[in-house]
Design an enzyme around this catalytic site. Sequence first.
Site, PDB file in Angstrom:
ATOM      1  N   CYS A  87       0.827  -1.207   0.000  1.00 32.09           N
ATOM      2  CA  CYS A  87       0.000   0.000   0.000  1.00 32.09           C
ATOM      3  C   CYS A  87       0.861   1.256   0.000  1.00 32.09           C
ATOM      4  O   CYS A  87       0.744   2.107  -0.880  1.00 32.09           O
ATOM      5  CB  CYS A  87      -0.933  -0.004   1.211  1.00 32.09           C
ATOM      6  N   GLU A 106      -4.768  -5.601  -2.690  1.00 35.12           N
ATOM      7  CA  GLU A 106      -4.847  -4.262  -3.297  1.00 35.12           C
ATOM      8  C   GLU A 106      -5.616  -4.321  -4.621  1.00 35.12           C
ATOM      9  O   GLU A 106      -6.412  -3.428  -4.915  1.00 35.12           O
ATOM     10  CB  GLU A 106      -3.438  -3.708  -3.539  1.00 35.12           C
TER      11      GLU A 106
END
Length: 227
Positions: free
Chosen positions: A143, A216
């Site tokens: 991230c 993600e």
Amino acid sequence: MAAVDAPYGAVFAQWRAAAGPDWAAYTGHDFVIGLGDGSLPRSAFLHYLKQDYVFLVHFSRAWALAVTKAETLEEMRACAATVHALIDEEMRLHIETCAALGISEAELFATQEAPANLAYTRYVLDAGHSGDFLDLMAALAPCVLGYGEIGARLAPSGGPYADWIATYAGAAYQQTCAEVGGLIDRAVARRLGNAPQDSPRWARLCARFGVATRLEVGFWDMGLSGA
């Protein structure tokens, strides 16, 4: 989308390479392309922002957990600084953007988590609770550093999402990425030595990074679908 050479450290580069096509699926996702060329529907962006606000609440908790997992004051300070950057800088963008569209901070905080959001945030927190500092770093890295890579790539873009892009392309966030990459390099060297690939732990750390990368991708999918 072509790869971007970003100075986020040697370990990150190796984890990213180990993730293979999953990394390209994440950083070159249709959601990202839509941010860059302005074609992303505004409704999808707002849905993403609300979910990402909740994500950042849990992500901040994970970085706070990293303070308790740290072995040195340097690690503690770096993790505490990242908590500050998340709460006082990155989340502020979400609050300001949504406020301009009539969505209050209270409404953001009360957002019901989508399944993809819940799966990702709990995976990261579990990595920290069940593992050590390196397990948590491997789960957090996609991230933090992926958004830095995406921001750097989209930096020349204008359009309706220019403010979002500028946040992650900007000097402050890029500096955060460089510092996190350096933190990971030093943490790995401290615990696994100068040849971490020879450690029996290396494959597990790569796997953690890979799972977080796939989560993600699922987060972007959730943003596009609005569910």
